[in-house]
Design an enzyme around this catalytic site. Structure first.
Site, PDB file in Angstrom:
ATOM      1  N   ASP A   7       0.867  -1.194   0.000  1.00 47.07           N
ATOM      2  CA  ASP A   7       0.000   0.000   0.000  1.00 47.07           C
ATOM      3  C   ASP A   7       0.898   1.237   0.000  1.00 47.07           C
ATOM      4  O   ASP A   7       2.115   1.134   0.208  1.00 47.07           O
ATOM      5  CB  ASP A   7      -0.903   0.005   1.250  1.00 47.07           C
ATOM      6  CG  ASP A   7      -1.825   1.216   1.285  1.00 47.07           C
ATOM      7  OD1 ASP A   7      -2.452   1.532   0.253  1.00 47.07           O
ATOM      8  OD2 ASP A   7      -1.910   1.885   2.346  1.00 47.07           O
ATOM      9  N   GLU A 150      -3.065   8.502   8.409  1.00 48.52           N
ATOM     10  CA  GLU A 150      -1.599   8.364   8.510  1.00 48.52           C
ATOM     11  C   GLU A 150      -1.082   9.061   9.768  1.00 48.52           C
ATOM     12  O   GLU A 150      -0.102   8.636  10.368  1.00 48.52           O
ATOM     13  CB  GLU A 150      -0.905   8.972   7.281  1.00 48.52           C
ATOM     14  CG  GLU A 150      -1.043   8.160   6.009  1.00 48.52           C
ATOM     15  CD  GLU A 150      -0.220   6.865   6.014  1.00 48.52           C
ATOM     16  OE1 GLU A 150       0.907   6.853   6.529  1.00 48.52           O
ATOM     17  OE2 GLU A 150      -0.742   5.851   5.497  1.00 48.52           O
ATOM     18  N   CYS A 180     -11.046   2.772  -0.097  1.00 47.31           N
ATOM     19  CA  CYS A 180      -9.648   3.098   0.190  1.00 47.31           C
ATOM     20  C   CYS A 180      -9.309   2.286   1.419  1.00 47.31           C
ATOM     21  O   CYS A 180     -10.063   2.276   2.401  1.00 47.31           O
ATOM     22  CB  CYS A 180      -9.498   4.589   0.471  1.00 47.31           C
ATOM     23  SG  CYS A 180      -7.869   5.021   1.116  1.00 47.31           S
TER      24      CYS A 180
HETATM   25  N1  DGL Z   1      -4.914   3.165   0.788  1.00 44.68           N
HETATM   26  C1  DGL Z   1      -4.935   3.566  -0.568  1.00 44.68           C
HETATM   27  C2  DGL Z   1      -6.187   3.218  -1.288  1.00 44.68           C
HETATM   28  O1  DGL Z   1      -6.762   2.186  -0.994  1.00 44.68           O
HETATM   29  C3  DGL Z   1      -4.263   4.837  -0.987  1.00 44.68           C
HETATM   30  C4  DGL Z   1      -4.490   6.098  -0.277  1.00 44.68           C
HETATM   31  C5  DGL Z   1      -3.561   7.145  -0.797  1.00 44.68           C
HETATM   32  O2  DGL Z   1      -2.350   6.909  -0.784  1.00 44.68           O
HETATM   33  O3  DGL Z   1      -4.038   8.202  -1.241  1.00 44.68           O
HETATM   34  O4  DGL Z   1      -6.593   3.884  -2.201  1.00 44.68           O
END
Ligand code: DGL
Length: 247
Positions: A7, A150, A180
Protein backbone atom coordinates in the site's frame (compact mmCIF):
# COMPACT_ATOMS: atom_id res chain seq x y z
CA UNK A 1 3.43 -19.63 1.40
CA UNK A 2 4.71 -16.10 1.45
CA UNK A 3 2.55 -13.14 0.37
CA UNK A 4 3.49 -9.54 -0.27
CA UNK A 5 1.03 -6.84 0.79
CA UNK A 6 1.55 -3.39 -0.68
CA UNK A 7 0.00 0.00 0.00
CA UNK A 8 1.03 3.64 -0.14
CA UNK A 9 1.18 3.68 3.67
CA UNK A 10 -0.75 2.37 6.65
CA UNK A 11 -4.00 1.55 4.83
CA UNK A 12 -2.96 -1.89 3.65
CA UNK A 13 -2.59 -2.90 7.31
CA UNK A 14 -6.38 -3.24 7.31
CA UNK A 15 -5.97 -5.93 4.64
CA UNK A 16 -3.01 -7.47 6.52
CA UNK A 17 -5.19 -7.68 9.63
CA UNK A 18 -7.83 -9.67 7.77
CA UNK A 19 -5.10 -11.97 6.44
CA UNK A 20 -3.76 -12.51 9.98
CA UNK A 21 -7.25 -13.29 11.27
CA UNK A 22 -7.70 -15.75 8.39
CA UNK A 23 -4.25 -17.28 8.04
CA UNK A 24 -3.98 -18.32 4.42
CA UNK A 25 -0.25 -17.49 4.25
CA UNK A 26 2.36 -18.30 6.87
CA UNK A 27 4.40 -15.21 6.05
CA UNK A 28 3.31 -11.66 5.17
CA UNK A 29 5.80 -9.13 3.85
CA UNK A 30 4.19 -5.70 4.19
CA UNK A 31 5.48 -2.69 2.31
CA UNK A 32 4.11 0.82 2.80
CA UNK A 33 5.45 3.51 0.50
CA UNK A 34 5.24 6.09 3.27
CA UNK A 35 7.77 8.38 1.59
CA UNK A 36 5.28 9.07 -1.20
CA UNK A 37 1.85 8.70 0.43
CA UNK A 38 -0.79 9.81 -0.60
CA UNK A 39 -1.09 8.16 -3.99
CA UNK A 40 -4.69 9.25 -4.47
CA UNK A 41 -3.74 12.79 -5.47
CA UNK A 42 -1.25 11.65 -8.15
CA UNK A 43 -1.95 11.14 -11.84
CA UNK A 44 -2.25 7.72 -13.44
CA UNK A 45 1.30 7.55 -14.89
CA UNK A 46 2.81 8.24 -11.50
CA UNK A 47 0.59 5.63 -9.83
CA UNK A 48 1.62 3.04 -12.45
CA UNK A 49 5.30 3.88 -11.92
CA UNK A 50 4.94 3.46 -8.14
CA UNK A 51 3.21 0.10 -8.70
CA UNK A 52 6.08 -1.09 -10.90
CA UNK A 53 8.64 0.05 -8.35
CA UNK A 54 6.82 -1.96 -5.69
CA UNK A 55 7.32 -5.07 -7.84
CA UNK A 56 11.08 -4.36 -7.76
CA UNK A 57 10.89 -4.17 -3.96
CA UNK A 58 9.09 -7.52 -3.71
CA UNK A 59 11.59 -9.15 -6.10
CA UNK A 60 13.93 -9.27 -3.08
CA UNK A 61 11.59 -11.54 -1.12
CA UNK A 62 10.60 -14.41 -3.36
CA UNK A 63 6.88 -14.03 -2.66
CA UNK A 64 4.31 -16.55 -3.95
CA UNK A 65 1.65 -13.88 -4.51
CA UNK A 66 1.19 -10.15 -4.12
CA UNK A 67 -1.86 -8.34 -2.82
CA UNK A 68 -2.07 -4.74 -3.94
CA UNK A 69 -3.88 -3.58 -0.81
CA UNK A 70 -4.46 -0.16 -2.29
CA UNK A 71 -7.55 0.72 -4.28
CA UNK A 72 -5.75 3.56 -6.06
CA UNK A 73 -3.03 1.26 -7.42
CA UNK A 74 -5.65 -1.44 -8.12
CA UNK A 75 -7.58 1.08 -10.23
CA UNK A 76 -4.67 1.91 -12.54
CA UNK A 77 -1.59 -0.27 -12.32
CA UNK A 78 -2.49 -3.96 -12.08
CA UNK A 79 -2.14 -4.78 -15.79
CA UNK A 80 1.32 -3.22 -15.98
CA UNK A 81 2.41 -4.79 -12.71
CA UNK A 82 1.27 -8.22 -13.85
CA UNK A 83 3.50 -8.04 -16.94
CA UNK A 84 6.54 -7.61 -14.63
CA UNK A 85 5.83 -10.32 -12.05
CA UNK A 86 6.15 -14.10 -12.13
CA UNK A 87 3.58 -14.59 -9.35
CA UNK A 88 -0.13 -13.74 -9.23
CA UNK A 89 -1.10 -10.20 -8.25
CA UNK A 90 -4.50 -9.51 -6.71
CA UNK A 91 -6.02 -6.06 -6.41
CA UNK A 92 -8.82 -5.07 -4.05
CA UNK A 93 -11.46 -3.57 -6.36
CA UNK A 94 -12.65 -6.79 -8.00
CA UNK A 95 -12.96 -8.54 -4.60
CA UNK A 96 -14.87 -5.52 -3.24
CA UNK A 97 -17.39 -5.63 -6.09
CA UNK A 98 -17.69 -9.39 -5.70
CA UNK A 99 -18.29 -9.07 -1.93
CA UNK A 100 -20.96 -6.42 -2.50
CA UNK A 101 -22.77 -8.49 -5.11
CA UNK A 102 -22.81 -11.45 -2.68
CA UNK A 103 -24.23 -9.34 0.14
CA UNK A 104 -26.60 -6.96 -1.61
CA UNK A 105 -29.32 -8.41 -3.80
CA UNK A 106 -31.36 -5.25 -4.20
CA UNK A 107 -30.15 -3.48 -7.37
CA UNK A 108 -31.80 -0.25 -6.16
CA UNK A 109 -29.82 -0.23 -2.90
CA UNK A 110 -28.44 3.21 -2.19
CA UNK A 111 -24.66 2.69 -2.54
CA UNK A 112 -22.09 5.28 -1.46
CA UNK A 113 -18.52 4.87 -2.71
CA UNK A 114 -15.86 6.78 -0.78
CA UNK A 115 -12.30 6.68 -2.08
CA UNK A 116 -9.35 8.79 -3.15
CA UNK A 117 -9.72 11.28 -5.98
CA UNK A 118 -7.76 9.01 -8.35
CA UNK A 119 -9.94 5.96 -7.58
CA UNK A 120 -13.15 7.96 -8.00
CA UNK A 121 -11.89 9.50 -11.26
CA UNK A 122 -11.08 6.02 -12.61
CA UNK A 123 -14.82 5.12 -12.28
CA UNK A 124 -13.77 1.51 -11.75
CA UNK A 125 -16.26 0.79 -8.96
CA UNK A 126 -19.06 2.75 -10.59
CA UNK A 127 -18.73 1.15 -14.04
CA UNK A 128 -18.48 -2.39 -12.71
CA UNK A 129 -21.45 -1.91 -10.38
CA UNK A 130 -23.49 -0.42 -13.22
CA UNK A 131 -22.66 -3.38 -15.40
CA UNK A 132 -24.03 -5.66 -12.64
CA UNK A 133 -27.27 -3.65 -12.64
CA UNK A 134 -26.78 -1.50 -9.52
CA UNK A 135 -28.22 1.86 -10.40
CA UNK A 136 -28.36 3.99 -7.27
CA UNK A 137 -24.72 4.96 -6.76
CA UNK A 138 -23.12 8.07 -5.32
CA UNK A 139 -19.33 8.47 -5.49
CA UNK A 140 -17.38 11.02 -3.51
CA UNK A 141 -13.68 11.57 -3.12
CA UNK A 142 -12.71 11.80 0.54
CA UNK A 143 -8.95 11.94 0.08
CA UNK A 144 -8.24 14.17 3.10
CA UNK A 145 -9.12 11.22 5.30
CA UNK A 146 -5.90 9.51 4.15
CA UNK A 147 -3.43 11.93 5.83
CA UNK A 148 -5.67 12.02 8.90
CA UNK A 149 -5.36 8.24 9.25
CA UNK A 150 -1.60 8.36 8.51
CA UNK A 151 -1.37 10.89 11.35
CA UNK A 152 -2.99 8.32 13.65
CA UNK A 153 -6.17 10.40 14.16
CA UNK A 154 -8.74 7.60 14.28
CA UNK A 155 -11.47 9.30 16.35
CA UNK A 156 -12.47 12.66 17.84
CA UNK A 157 -13.35 16.17 16.84
CA UNK A 158 -11.00 16.74 13.90
CA UNK A 159 -12.07 13.51 12.24
CA UNK A 160 -15.76 14.13 12.89
CA UNK A 161 -15.50 17.64 11.40
CA UNK A 162 -13.89 16.14 8.32
CA UNK A 163 -16.63 13.51 8.01
CA UNK A 164 -19.23 16.26 8.29
CA UNK A 165 -17.46 18.26 5.58
CA UNK A 166 -17.71 15.31 3.18
CA UNK A 167 -21.04 13.80 4.21
CA UNK A 168 -23.23 16.77 5.14
CA UNK A 169 -25.26 16.62 1.90
CA UNK A 170 -25.32 12.83 1.62
CA UNK A 171 -28.52 10.90 2.33
CA UNK A 172 -27.94 7.88 4.62
CA UNK A 173 -26.82 5.08 2.29
CA UNK A 174 -27.71 1.40 2.55
CA UNK A 175 -24.16 0.39 1.68
CA UNK A 176 -20.82 2.19 1.92
CA UNK A 177 -17.90 0.89 -0.10
CA UNK A 178 -14.77 1.79 1.86
CA UNK A 179 -12.95 2.23 -1.44
CA UNK A 180 -9.65 3.10 0.19
CA UNK A 181 -7.85 0.69 2.49
CA UNK A 182 -7.13 3.49 4.95
CA UNK A 183 -10.84 3.84 5.75
CA UNK A 184 -11.50 0.64 7.74
CA UNK A 185 -9.27 2.22 10.40
CA UNK A 186 -12.03 4.81 10.83
CA UNK A 187 -14.98 2.59 9.97
CA UNK A 188 -16.62 3.11 13.40
CA UNK A 189 -16.86 6.92 13.15
CA UNK A 190 -17.97 6.60 9.51
CA UNK A 191 -20.69 4.15 10.43
CA UNK A 192 -21.76 6.22 13.47
CA UNK A 193 -22.11 9.31 11.28
CA UNK A 194 -24.94 7.48 9.52
CA UNK A 195 -26.39 6.01 12.78
CA UNK A 196 -24.78 2.62 12.07
CA UNK A 197 -27.34 1.96 9.34
CA UNK A 198 -25.14 1.18 6.29
CA UNK A 199 -23.54 -2.16 5.48
CA UNK A 200 -19.81 -1.53 5.02
CA UNK A 201 -17.73 -3.17 2.31
CA UNK A 202 -14.13 -3.53 3.47
CA UNK A 203 -11.27 -4.49 1.12
CA UNK A 204 -9.62 -6.80 3.70
CA UNK A 205 -12.69 -8.92 4.37
CA UNK A 206 -13.46 -8.95 0.65
CA UNK A 207 -10.01 -10.17 -0.39
CA UNK A 208 -10.06 -13.03 2.12
CA UNK A 209 -13.41 -14.28 0.77
CA UNK A 210 -12.19 -13.77 -2.78
CA UNK A 211 -8.94 -15.71 -2.19
CA UNK A 212 -10.93 -18.52 -0.54
CA UNK A 213 -13.13 -18.61 -3.66
CA UNK A 214 -9.94 -18.80 -5.79
CA UNK A 215 -8.85 -21.90 -3.84
CA UNK A 216 -6.54 -20.37 -1.19
CA UNK A 217 -7.51 -21.96 2.13
CA UNK A 218 -7.15 -20.66 5.68
CA UNK A 219 -4.81 -23.54 6.45
CA UNK A 220 -2.02 -22.00 8.58
CA UNK A 221 -2.00 -21.76 12.37
CA UNK A 222 -0.81 -18.19 12.22
CA UNK A 223 0.75 -15.64 9.89
CA UNK A 224 3.98 -13.78 10.71
CA UNK A 225 4.18 -10.23 9.44
CA UNK A 226 7.29 -8.15 8.74
CA UNK A 227 6.79 -4.47 8.05
CA UNK A 228 8.86 -2.37 5.68
CA UNK A 229 8.40 1.24 4.68
CA UNK A 230 10.12 3.70 2.35
CA UNK A 231 10.18 6.29 5.16
CA UNK A 232 9.62 6.38 8.93
CA UNK A 233 9.30 2.64 9.35
CA UNK A 234 9.00 3.10 13.13
CA UNK A 235 5.89 5.27 12.64
CA UNK A 236 4.29 2.60 10.49
CA UNK A 237 5.25 -0.17 12.92
CA UNK A 238 3.62 1.81 15.74
CA UNK A 239 0.31 2.09 13.84
CA UNK A 240 0.64 -1.61 12.97
CA UNK A 241 1.19 -2.59 16.60
CA UNK A 242 -1.97 -0.77 17.74
CA UNK A 243 -4.16 -1.75 14.81
CA UNK A 244 -3.17 -5.38 14.45
CA UNK A 245 -3.70 -6.05 18.16
CA UNK A 246 -7.11 -4.39 18.32
CA UNK A 247 -10.05 -6.81 18.20
N1 DGL B 1 -4.91 3.16 0.79
C1 DGL B 1 -4.94 3.57 -0.57
C2 DGL B 1 -6.19 3.22 -1.29
O1 DGL B 1 -6.76 2.19 -0.99
C3 DGL B 1 -4.26 4.84 -0.99
C4 DGL B 1 -4.49 6.10 -0.28
C5 DGL B 1 -3.56 7.15 -0.80
O2 DGL B 1 -2.35 6.91 -0.78
O3 DGL B 1 -4.04 8.20 -1.24
O4 DGL B 1 -6.59 3.88 -2.20
Amino acid sequence: MKVGVFDSGAGGLTVAKSLIENPIFDEIIYYGDTARVPYGTKDSNTIIRYGLEAIEFFNNFNVDALITACNTVSAYALDDMRTKAKYPIYGVIEPGIWALSNKIENKNANILIIATRATIDSKRYENELNSLGYNNITSIQTGMLVPIVEEGILEGKVLNEMLHYYFKDIKTPDVIILGCTHFPLISKPISQYFNNHPTLIHSGEAIVEYLNMKGYKNSQNSSDITIYASDNVEGLRKIAKNWLQEK
